[in-house]
Structure formats: structure tokens, C-alpha cells
Design an enzyme around this catalytic site. Sequence first.
Site, PDB file in Angstrom:
ATOM      1  N   HIS A  43      15.727   5.821 -19.130  1.00 57.38           N
ATOM      2  CA  HIS A  43      14.733   6.724 -18.910  1.00 57.38           C
ATOM      3  C   HIS A  43      14.210   7.019 -20.231  1.00 57.38           C
ATOM      4  O   HIS A  43      14.818   6.991 -21.402  1.00 57.38           O
ATOM      5  CB  HIS A  43      15.158   7.976 -17.992  1.00 57.38           C
ATOM      6  CG  HIS A  43      15.513   7.520 -16.681  1.00 57.38           C
ATOM      7  ND1 HIS A  43      15.776   8.440 -15.688  1.00 57.38           N
ATOM      8  CD2 HIS A  43      15.477   6.357 -16.063  1.00 57.38           C
ATOM      9  CE1 HIS A  43      16.040   7.788 -14.419  1.00 57.38           C
ATOM     10  NE2 HIS A  43      15.697   6.771 -14.557  1.00 57.38           N
ATOM     11  N   GLU A  74      13.651  10.001 -21.399  1.00 61.46           N
ATOM     12  CA  GLU A  74      14.489  10.824 -22.289  1.00 61.46           C
ATOM     13  C   GLU A  74      15.654  10.397 -22.960  1.00 61.46           C
ATOM     14  O   GLU A  74      15.869  10.476 -24.135  1.00 61.46           O
ATOM     15  CB  GLU A  74      15.232  11.909 -21.243  1.00 61.46           C
ATOM     16  CG  GLU A  74      14.172  12.813 -20.415  1.00 61.46           C
ATOM     17  CD  GLU A  74      13.661  12.080 -19.166  1.00 61.46           C
ATOM     18  OE1 GLU A  74      13.740  11.060 -19.259  1.00 61.46           O
ATOM     19  OE2 GLU A  74      13.739  12.912 -18.157  1.00 61.46           O
ATOM     20  N   CYS A 102      15.520  13.805 -14.223  1.00 63.56           N
ATOM     21  CA  CYS A 102      16.318  13.532 -12.999  1.00 63.56           C
ATOM     22  C   CYS A 102      17.850  13.970 -13.213  1.00 63.56           C
ATOM     23  O   CYS A 102      18.065  14.409 -14.258  1.00 63.56           O
ATOM     24  CB  CYS A 102      16.602  11.835 -12.781  1.00 63.56           C
ATOM     25  SG  CYS A 102      17.735  11.078 -14.004  1.00 63.56           S
ATOM     26  N   CYS A 125      19.361  12.912 -16.543  1.00 58.66           N
ATOM     27  CA  CYS A 125      19.107  13.302 -17.643  1.00 58.66           C
ATOM     28  C   CYS A 125      18.981  14.691 -17.913  1.00 58.66           C
ATOM     29  O   CYS A 125      19.280  15.066 -18.920  1.00 58.66           O
ATOM     30  CB  CYS A 125      17.403  12.955 -17.698  1.00 58.66           C
ATOM     31  SG  CYS A 125      17.330  11.072 -17.721  1.00 58.66           S
TER      32      CYS A 125
END
Lengths: 193, 414
Positions: free
Chosen positions: A61, A63, A100, A103
Site C-alpha cells: 500500500h 503508506e 487499512c 497500515c
Amino acid sequence: MESPSRSSSSDDYRYMQLAIEQAKLALETLEVPVGCVIVESGEVIATGRNRTTETRNATRHAEMEAIDDLLHRWQKNGLTPPQVAEKFSKCNLYVTCEPCIMCAGALSILGFNEVYFGCGNDKFGGCGSVLSLHSSSSQTPQSGSSQSPPKRGFKCTGGIMASEAVALFRSFYEQGNPNAPKPHRPVLHQLSQ
Amino acid sequence: MEGVNTWDIVHVPSKPRFPPDNQPTVNVFASAIDPKFANSIVRRLNQIAPLENLRHVKRVRKERLEGGKFQLSVILCLARDGEDHLKTIPADMLELTSSYQLSAFITKVCGFPASSKEEWEEQCKLWPTSYHPPTYNIDGITGFSEEDAQSVCSFTRFALQLAAISGVAQVHNAAVIVDPSVKQVIASACDDVFYGQTLTEKTNSHNSCHEQISHHHIDLNGAATQTAPCSNGKPNELKHHYGSVSCLHPWQWSKQQAYTNSCYWHPLRHAAIAAIEYSAARDRQLYPGPAQDIDGFSEMEQVQSSLEDSPLKRQKTAKDKDDARHEEDDNDRTLKLPRPYLCTGYDIYLVWEPCVMCAMALVHQRVRRIFFVFPNTHAGALGSVHRLQGEESLNHHYAVFRVMVPEESLAIVK
């Protein structure tokens, strides 16, 4: 540590605009359009965008991409773990979609200072939607326990440029998959308005 | 934790499990009713006091009395806690009870739906409930064949041994991703948060990929017999020795000083995260080719997927754009078998229950089953602190099992 009050909200929009630019780059490469920037003392020190398709690793992702970039650079510069932790504690994250659960867990582990996100994430969100990992008091072990490790929460603010973030998702789903062998429906051209 | 003498594989359900005869209950008002008014009373009750959070509880109970007669009773409404329960009956309920001359009494019903037939039978002793066996069925939830159990034990031993080898100085978690259809190790890794001593397979993904693929040839049955340093492992009693297991103490990385200048470290490279990365690297190596082949699938992970898990359901209910897009991808995949899609169909073996970051990473990567040996009471996300397998909003659900390992087999750890 800084007090919670921040300079101005126009800065928030400026940083979020940069995160949106990252999300657009993801969209161009047929990735789910999520982007982020990490800000330390008013300066953007890292950017990231979703790369799950390219890497075939669904954990890549935006991040995680930005965090890995920072960790790599800081270690190259010889920073020790306590020094890196000190750095993260001064970092704010701007991401186009609510982090999410994975993360949000990572942001807590690293000890981020503040997180700003665009749209919420009803299915996977770890900052209030499904779990609330940003709130340090939210994790109470079910079984009795003597000494808990120090958990870290972070201040979290959602809804910044949410409609822009959602619009990107919409164009992602509308553009269809031009590489599908037998499209079930035609690839749409972007509908303006 | 009790020491066990034999191997056992215990399903960790999506809801907390209680002893069948000691399940949580709630108090309700109930009343005996005349069968000829049953329909109208129940209809009225469903209007004024629907049992919103007790859908598994039957509204009406039928009891056989002595002499072969039947007695019907009905649940009126929830009873709030308080000194004088009867005063908490709402006004419209009082109206109903007086018009049918009902006399309310307080009784207990089970607060959660039964997750097994055994639980259901116990629940019905208090007040009848309905029981819906799980509609999904992942292999193992209803038990393992002898052969499958053997295989689970072998891979668990392999994970324990990996943790033992990596933990020369400190104890680490280990993760082994397995394709159960061919009983093959796809990737394996140990906690990579700090690695001063074992720098192999870390520096770049291509090298690590070769390393991981070579694991295919490991003789799993032989693996456990290799020698390794010894302890009589009872993790809960020896907690202070386990400070370096990333998932147990995810927040403690910042207190470490790097061992040497050349040592690479990463606070988020817990064993499961590293194993996922090796598995993705293997996928890219074995199935090169444009990323578009799997385009549009993993990306749905991150947001907005409104899908259910079964591809069959997905096709049937495909209405909106997202669904249509997934359908294309499904077709794409079937044309190109056996290319894997992420870790679909794969199992992962862990020594310790993963933290919330790792547990969610395994959702994203679509792992089918998770096996772990030791619970992680402070930070575990598969039943200890969180229970991701029971978070209904997630678009993928794995089955979780705890493997009970006998003392003598644990001796290989550390």
C-alpha cells in the site's frame, strides 16, 4: 512534542493535494489510486503510491511504500533505531484513503504523530471504520495480563479532500480493464460530468 | 498454558468460544400464552419489541407438560438490569400483557448464536434457539483426515525448527507459506526486524527468491529430527526470553540499538510480512509477464470492494461495476491456470499468533488457513486481542487453527 494545534488547515489541503497527485500516478499504472505523503516539520520528506498489482504483493500500500523509502534513507545515513523512532514521532501522514487495519497497525508500531486521510474505508479501515488502532486505549487484551507493552495511538483526522479521493476511485472502476481477453462490457471513456 | 502429550489441531472460531454449558446469557421477560392467541401475540410482539440482537433465539417455546399436554411460552422483551425488573417493562408491552392477561416472568436466553451443535444443544436447555452450521467450509474446520493432520504437523515442525535456527541469539517468529494441494513450501521467513547475524536472503528479493524456492526440496519429516538448542518451552512462563519476537512486542523495536553499522533492520519486517514478500517475489519470478494479467484483482483489496468471497456468488450477483470487473478477472485466471493469484489456496504456519498488522496482511494476500502454535496474549489479532477472522466487513476470511504441540516436540525450539 508539539502541541496538537497545528499551523493551518490550508497546509493540510496542500499536503493532501500532493497525496492526490500520487494517487493519480497510481491510477495511470492501473493500480488502485491511493497515494500519500509524509511530512516532517512542514517539509514533505517522502511520497508513496499503491503498487499492489505491479509487485503482486497485496501489502504494498502507499503508506508502506513511503515508510520503506524513509527507513532505507535513514539507515543509509546511519540512524539507530531510537533515532528513527524519534524521527517518526515527528512525522505526519497524509493519505487519500483511511489507512487499512494493516497500515494503521504499522503506523502505531512506528509511532507516527498524526494522520490525515481523505475518504473513509468501510471495509478495511483501521482508524475508526472497522478497528480503531489510532486510539491507544482501544486495545484491551481479552485475557488478564500483567504488563502490556507500550501501545501507541496517534491523532487521526478524516474527510480532507474526500470527494477528490472518491472521484479517483470512481475513474479507476470506470476505466475498465483494457487487457481483459473478453470484456464483459466496453471500456468506458472517462465521463466528464 | 498446559503441556500437552499429543498433537492436536484446534479451530479458532470467528467468535469467542465459551464452554457449551457456560455461554453468556441475557435476561428476557417471557410469559405463558394460550395457543389460540399465539399468532396475534407474536405478530404484535414483532412490531413493538423485535428481538434485534437475538435473531438466533426462538420467540416461542413449546414445552411438553406432564400428561402429554403442551405449554407455549413467548419472549416479550429484553429485561434491563435493575432491582425491580418488572418496573422496566415498556408501556405498550404492559398494554399487551394486560389485554391477554399474561403474567411476565424473567428467564435467561443465550446471547450469541451457537457455533457448534454441542453449543446449540446446551442453549436449548435454557430457551430454544436456531442453529445454522457455517455455510462456508474451509478444510479442517470440521476436522482433519489422518493424512492432512500429518501434513499440518510436519509443516508446524518445520516452522518451529526455522524459528529455532534463526534464533541463535534471540527467539524469533517463523512463517512458512505452503501450497497444501501439493504439500509444497512456497516461501518461508523469520522475523527480519533485526538481523545482525543472518544476512543471507535479505539483501535483495531475487536472491531471496532462489533461496525460498530451494525449500521445496526439504524433507519435512526429517526436518524436525535435526538437532537444535534445547529448552523446555513454555512461552508464558519464560516470557522475558521472547522479547525479540516481533509480533509479541511490536512496539519495542525503537528500544534496540543496531548491532553493527552494517546490519540492516526494519521495524515492520515481521516473519509473516517477509514471507509474503518472498512469496510475491517467487510469483514474479516463476510467472513473469505483464502485470496486467492479474490486473484489477489485488487492487480491489484496498477499498470499496463490495464482493463476497465465493467466485460463484460473485458471478451470480454481479451487478455493479466492481463485480463486472472481477468477473473479467476470474475468466482471465481460468484461462491461465495454474498461475497463482496472491496466496489464494495457500496455508501459512506461524510459531506465534500474529499481531494485527500481520494478520491483516494475510487477509490482503488471501491466505486460506493460518496455523499457529503459541497464542500472543498482548498483541495477537486472531483471538487474543483482536479477532480478524470474525470481522465481517473484510472481503476475505481465512480459517484459523492453533496447533497443540507436545512437550517433547517443543524441545527443538531454541
